[in-house]
Design a protein around this motif. Sequence first.
Motif, PDB file in Angstrom:
ATOM      1  N   THR A  60      -7.783  -1.974   8.155  1.00 31.29           N
ATOM      2  CA  THR A  60      -8.944  -2.390   7.366  1.00 31.29           C
ATOM      3  C   THR A  60      -8.921  -3.893   7.116  1.00 31.29           C
ATOM      4  O   THR A  60      -9.948  -4.572   7.254  1.00 31.29           O
ATOM      5  CB  THR A  60      -8.987  -1.617   6.024  1.00 31.29           C
ATOM      6  N   TYR A  63       0.823  -1.210   0.000  1.00 32.28           N
ATOM      7  CA  TYR A  63       0.000   0.000   0.000  1.00 32.28           C
ATOM      8  C   TYR A  63       0.855   1.256   0.000  1.00 32.28           C
ATOM      9  O   TYR A  63       0.601   2.206  -0.737  1.00 32.28           O
ATOM     10  CB  TYR A  63      -0.940  -0.005   1.214  1.00 32.28           C
ATOM     11  N   LYS A  68      -3.074   2.067   8.100  1.00 29.70           N
ATOM     12  CA  LYS A  68      -4.514   2.217   7.811  1.00 29.70           C
ATOM     13  C   LYS A  68      -5.016   1.030   7.006  1.00 29.70           C
ATOM     14  O   LYS A  68      -6.074   0.458   7.297  1.00 29.70           O
ATOM     15  CB  LYS A  68      -4.757   3.515   7.050  1.00 29.70           C
ATOM     16  N   ALA A  69      -4.251   0.632   5.998  1.00 26.82           N
ATOM     17  CA  ALA A  69      -4.651  -0.498   5.159  1.00 26.82           C
ATOM     18  C   ALA A  69      -4.742  -1.785   5.980  1.00 26.82           C
ATOM     19  O   ALA A  69      -5.705  -2.548   5.851  1.00 26.82           O
ATOM     20  CB  ALA A  69      -3.666  -0.671   4.008  1.00 26.82           C
ATOM     21  N   ALA A  93      -9.825  -5.694  10.320  1.00 24.96           N
ATOM     22  CA  ALA A  93     -11.256  -5.518  10.597  1.00 24.96           C
ATOM     23  C   ALA A  93     -12.088  -6.415   9.674  1.00 24.96           C
ATOM     24  O   ALA A  93     -13.050  -7.055  10.130  1.00 24.96           O
ATOM     25  CB  ALA A  93     -11.657  -4.055  10.429  1.00 24.96           C
ATOM     26  N   ASP A  94     -11.722  -6.486   8.403  1.00 23.36           N
ATOM     27  CA  ASP A  94     -12.439  -7.358   7.469  1.00 23.36           C
ATOM     28  C   ASP A  94     -12.311  -8.823   7.881  1.00 23.36           C
ATOM     29  O   ASP A  94     -13.286  -9.578   7.841  1.00 23.36           O
ATOM     30  CB  ASP A  94     -11.922  -7.176   6.040  1.00 23.36           C
TER      31      ASP A  94
END
Length: 103
Positions: free
Chosen positions: A52, A38, A48-49, A55-56
């Motif tokens: 995410t 990223y 940040k990536a 969290a996914d």
Amino acid sequence: MNERPIPEAALEDVDSVEMLRVWIAARKLHSSMKIGMYRETMNIPEEKAWGTILADVSRHVANALEERYGVDRDASLAQIRASFSAELDKPTTEAKGGFVRRH
């Protein structure tokens, strides 16, 4: 070895990228991660990536627990979040190891 199957979409998409593998081996957690994609190719903060991505993954775990065992998805997510925060605040094991750069 007890590998998980590769998702059909990843097999069909020539641009798919494997980001994370995790094993329990020798009574410890071992992982292989693609770090830097990223930051280096999309100018997106890596932290940040990965937030995410994690969290996914948590949502997928909660969905799977609900589908397979009837566990409430929201309750699972709350427990995952609490466990995640507790582990970050006070680790039960030290994360150690080396990094290998592959292209």
